[in-house]
Design a protein around this motif. Structure first.
Motif, mmCIF file in Angstrom:
data_model
loop_
_atom_site.group_PDB
_atom_site.id
_atom_site.type_symbol
_atom_site.label_atom_id
_atom_site.label_comp_id
_atom_site.label_asym_id
_atom_site.label_seq_id
_atom_site.Cartn_x
_atom_site.Cartn_y
_atom_site.Cartn_z
ATOM 1 N N GLY A 202 58.760 32.296 38.256
ATOM 2 C CA GLY A 202 57.327 32.392 38.040
ATOM 3 C C GLY A 202 56.591 33.065 39.185
ATOM 4 O O GLY A 202 55.382 33.294 39.098
ATOM 5 N N ALA A 203 57.306 33.404 40.276
ATOM 6 C CA ALA A 203 56.686 34.115 41.391
ATOM 7 C C ALA A 203 56.287 35.522 40.947
ATOM 8 O O ALA A 203 56.974 36.149 40.128
ATOM 9 N N GLN A 204 55.173 36.020 41.493
ATOM 10 C CA GLN A 204 54.653 37.315 41.059
ATOM 11 C C GLN A 204 54.376 38.233 42.244
ATOM 12 O O GLN A 204 54.073 37.777 43.338
ATOM 13 N N GLN A 205 54.492 39.539 41.988
ATOM 14 C CA GLN A 205 54.039 40.569 42.919
ATOM 15 C C GLN A 205 53.194 41.559 42.118
ATOM 16 O O GLN A 205 53.644 42.064 41.082
ATOM 17 N N LEU A 206 51.981 41.820 42.586
ATOM 18 C CA LEU A 206 51.086 42.763 41.910
ATOM 19 C C LEU A 206 51.153 44.130 42.590
ATOM 20 O O LEU A 206 51.122 44.213 43.820
ATOM 21 N N PHE A 207 51.262 45.170 41.795
ATOM 22 C CA PHE A 207 51.144 46.520 42.307
ATOM 23 C C PHE A 207 49.665 46.802 42.590
ATOM 24 O O PHE A 207 48.782 46.127 42.047
ATOM 25 N N PRO A 208 49.372 47.815 43.420
ATOM 26 C CA PRO A 208 47.973 48.214 43.600
ATOM 27 C C PRO A 208 47.355 48.639 42.266
ATOM 28 O O PRO A 208 48.052 49.129 41.364
ATOM 29 N N ILE A 209 46.053 48.460 42.136
ATOM 30 C CA ILE A 209 45.339 48.821 40.907
ATOM 31 C C ILE A 209 45.379 50.333 40.706
ATOM 32 O O ILE A 209 45.184 51.101 41.655
ATOM 33 N N THR A 210 45.642 50.757 39.477
ATOM 34 C CA THR A 210 45.562 52.178 39.138
ATOM 35 C C THR A 210 44.317 52.426 38.298
ATOM 36 O O THR A 210 43.845 51.542 37.578
ATOM 37 N N GLU A 211 43.796 53.644 38.394
ATOM 38 C CA GLU A 211 42.694 54.091 37.553
ATOM 39 C C GLU A 211 43.256 55.135 36.596
ATOM 40 O O GLU A 211 44.161 55.890 36.958
ATOM 41 N N ALA A 212 42.740 55.186 35.374
ATOM 42 C CA ALA A 212 43.372 56.041 34.375
ATOM 43 C C ALA A 212 42.366 56.673 33.430
ATOM 44 O O ALA A 212 41.240 56.185 33.261
ATOM 45 N N GLN A 213 42.808 57.769 32.818
ATOM 46 C CA GLN A 213 42.158 58.337 31.640
ATOM 47 C C GLN A 213 43.199 58.321 30.519
ATOM 48 O O GLN A 213 44.371 58.598 30.769
ATOM 49 N N THR A 214 42.772 57.988 29.308
ATOM 50 C CA THR A 214 43.702 57.940 28.182
ATOM 51 C C THR A 214 43.274 58.881 27.069
ATOM 52 O O THR A 214 42.101 59.218 26.935
ATOM 53 N N ILE A 215 44.260 59.297 26.279
ATOM 54 C CA ILE A 215 44.022 60.048 25.049
ATOM 55 C C ILE A 215 44.847 59.384 23.954
ATOM 56 O O ILE A 215 46.051 59.165 24.129
ATOM 57 N N ASP A 216 44.209 59.045 22.840
ATOM 58 C CA ASP A 216 44.904 58.361 21.741
ATOM 59 C C ASP A 216 45.668 57.135 22.237
ATOM 60 O O ASP A 216 46.801 56.871 21.825
ATOM 61 N N ASP A 217 45.039 56.406 23.168
ATOM 62 C CA ASP A 217 45.606 55.170 23.707
ATOM 63 C C ASP A 217 46.869 55.382 24.540
ATOM 64 O O ASP A 217 47.619 54.447 24.801
ATOM 65 N N ARG A 218 47.134 56.627 24.957
ATOM 66 C CA ARG A 218 48.253 56.878 25.872
ATOM 67 C C ARG A 218 47.694 57.362 27.204
ATOM 68 O O ARG A 218 46.759 58.162 27.233
ATOM 69 N N PRO A 219 48.262 56.906 28.320
ATOM 70 C CA PRO A 219 47.801 57.408 29.614
ATOM 71 C C PRO A 219 47.911 58.932 29.677
ATOM 72 O O PRO A 219 48.931 59.506 29.276
ATOM 73 N N PHE A 220 46.864 59.566 30.136
ATOM 74 C CA PHE A 220 46.832 61.020 30.316
ATOM 75 C C PHE A 220 46.898 61.335 31.815
ATOM 76 O O PHE A 220 47.822 61.992 32.279
ATOM 77 N N LYS A 221 45.930 60.826 32.565
ATOM 78 C CA LYS A 221 45.961 60.915 34.028
ATOM 79 C C LYS A 221 45.887 59.506 34.606
ATOM 80 O O LYS A 221 45.153 58.656 34.095
ATOM 81 N N THR A 222 46.650 59.281 35.662
ATOM 82 C CA THR A 222 46.622 57.996 36.367
ATOM 83 C C THR A 222 46.628 58.277 37.862
ATOM 84 O O THR A 222 47.323 59.190 38.305
ATOM 85 N N TRP A 223 45.856 57.499 38.625
ATOM 86 C CA TRP A 223 45.874 57.750 40.070
ATOM 87 C C TRP A 223 45.700 56.472 40.881
ATOM 88 O O TRP A 223 45.186 55.465 40.416
ATOM 89 N N VAL A 224 46.211 56.559 42.113
ATOM 90 C CA VAL A 224 46.025 55.528 43.135
ATOM 91 C C VAL A 224 45.714 56.237 44.453
ATOM 92 O O VAL A 224 46.215 57.340 44.684
#
Length: 384
Positions: A202-224
């Protein structure tokens, strides 16, 4: 512990036919695991890269059983894998990801019940059985809204965006397929995503938050790194971590969010598998999502993801391949990733570019300056 730890030389199986499947096979082999892949197309990239392949459909119970019994554990590549197949395999081998979260996320009513249990904001919705339900519910849901089948696998070609009352009549034929939901379209300002790794304890590690743009519910651009207010970031992290406390799941999952101009946060969806938004960490961070996913699956301690460099990923289509050839020769900070998927059409996603540089703005400007991704490509579309 002996039953839950996989060591180099142990056998792991991969099922699924997305680009993720091949990446899981490659990562598992790099870790020293013996890897099998199951699928209907023996020429698929995942089956070609695996140490052994099992060719069969989701209906071939004997082949599925034999494959499961050949593996110490099996992982699935995406949220499109059949829960019936996962449950069947679980009779004969370990499926650390389980089927609970997958089953909830494939059914829009179960998904929303789970979100309501977590007490998070989601788009207003109503359950729809008949055309009369649409007419009655639209008054409270408001325009514009989307009519979607309960089962996400039925969605292609069976969704309807309702802009005005005259559009409702178009829903008559769709409702013959079964139960739907009518959901308000959130007027959002930004999209964010959080990849979370959860181990068997049950231990967790979170990745840094990403920001995204999507097209038809699929990631198009993602950045950190994402451009996100500290208070908003804290709430996104809290919600994503809360998901892990309420599920029986091992591996990485993604929680996607909308943020409105007024600062309201809405949960968009959960993906119980590695995500396209997470591809950016292959160049940006100390650990990528596939390595972290398999660390959790194999019982290794989870790594702590840290950003090494700002990075952007952008998907490209088959039709854009000629333009890639020019950039291939002149962009020292572009890393090309081809998925090698079979029978692709010109509009299908062929791969992605990962770009690293000094700032996200510089990289986004560099991508725009090529003219490869025209402005209409970046328009946000109705989403899950």
């Amino acid at each position: 512990m002996a039953n839950t730890v996989l060591y180099p030389g142990d056998t792991i199986g991969v099922i699924g036919n997305s680009a993720n499947a091949a990446m899981l096979v490659t990562t598992a082999r790099k870790m020293g695991l013996h890897v099998g892949a199951y699928g209907a197309d023996e020429t698929s990239e995942a089956l070609q890269l695996a140490d052994f392949k099992a060719v069969g459909t989701t209906k071939d119970k004997d082949k599925l059983q034999h494959f499961a019994e050949s593996c110490a554990a099996v992982v699935y590549d995406s949220d499109h894998v059949s829960t019936d197949v996962v449950k069947f395999l679980a009779q004969f081998t370990r499926i650390p990801q389980g089927s609970d979260l997958l089953e909830m996320m494939q059914d829009r009513l179960l998904e929303r019940a789970f979100f309501e249990q977590l007490n998070v904001n989601i788009a207003p919705y109503a359950t729809i059985i008949s055309l009369d339900d649409v007419y009655q519910s639209v008054n409270s849901i408001g325009y514009q809204c989307v009519l979607k089948p309960i089962q996400k696998e039925w969605s292609r070609g069976r969704e309807l965006v309702i802009h005005t009352q005259t559009d409702i009549a178009k829903a008559a034929g769709l409702l013959d397929w079964g139960t739907y939901i009518l959901e308000s379209q959130i007027a959002y300002d930004k999209e964010y995503s959080l990849i979370v790794a959860r181990d068997a304890t049950g231990a967790q590690q979170l990745f840094p938050i990403t920001e995204a743009q999507t097209i038809d519910d699929r990631p198009f651009k993602t950045w950190v790194p994402a451009n996100v207010d500290q208070a908003v970031a804290g709430e996104l992290q809290r919600i994503a971590g809360e998901v892990g406390k309420h599920v029986n799941y091992v591996g990485v999952y993604e929680v996607s969010f909308y943020l409105t101009k007024s600062g309201a946060i809405y949960v968009k969806k959960i993906t119980p598998a590695p995500s396209e938004n997470g591809y950016v960490f292959a160049v940006a961070a100390t650990v990528d999502e596939f390595d972290q996913h398999l660390r959790a699956i194999c019982g290794l301690p989870l790594a702590t993801p840290q950003i090494l460099t700002p990075a952007v990923t952008v998907a490209f289509k088959v039709s854009q391949q000629p333009a890639m050839r020019t950039q291939w020769q002149i962009k020292p900070n572009w890393h090309f990733n081809f998925y090698h998927l079979r029978n692709q059409r010109p509009d299908d996603i062929m791969g992605h570019i990962a770009v690293e540089g000094e700032s996200v703005k510089t990289m986004l400007d560099q991508l725009d300056d090529t003219g490869i991704w025209s402005s209409h490509d970046a328009d946000d579309e109705p989403a899950d």
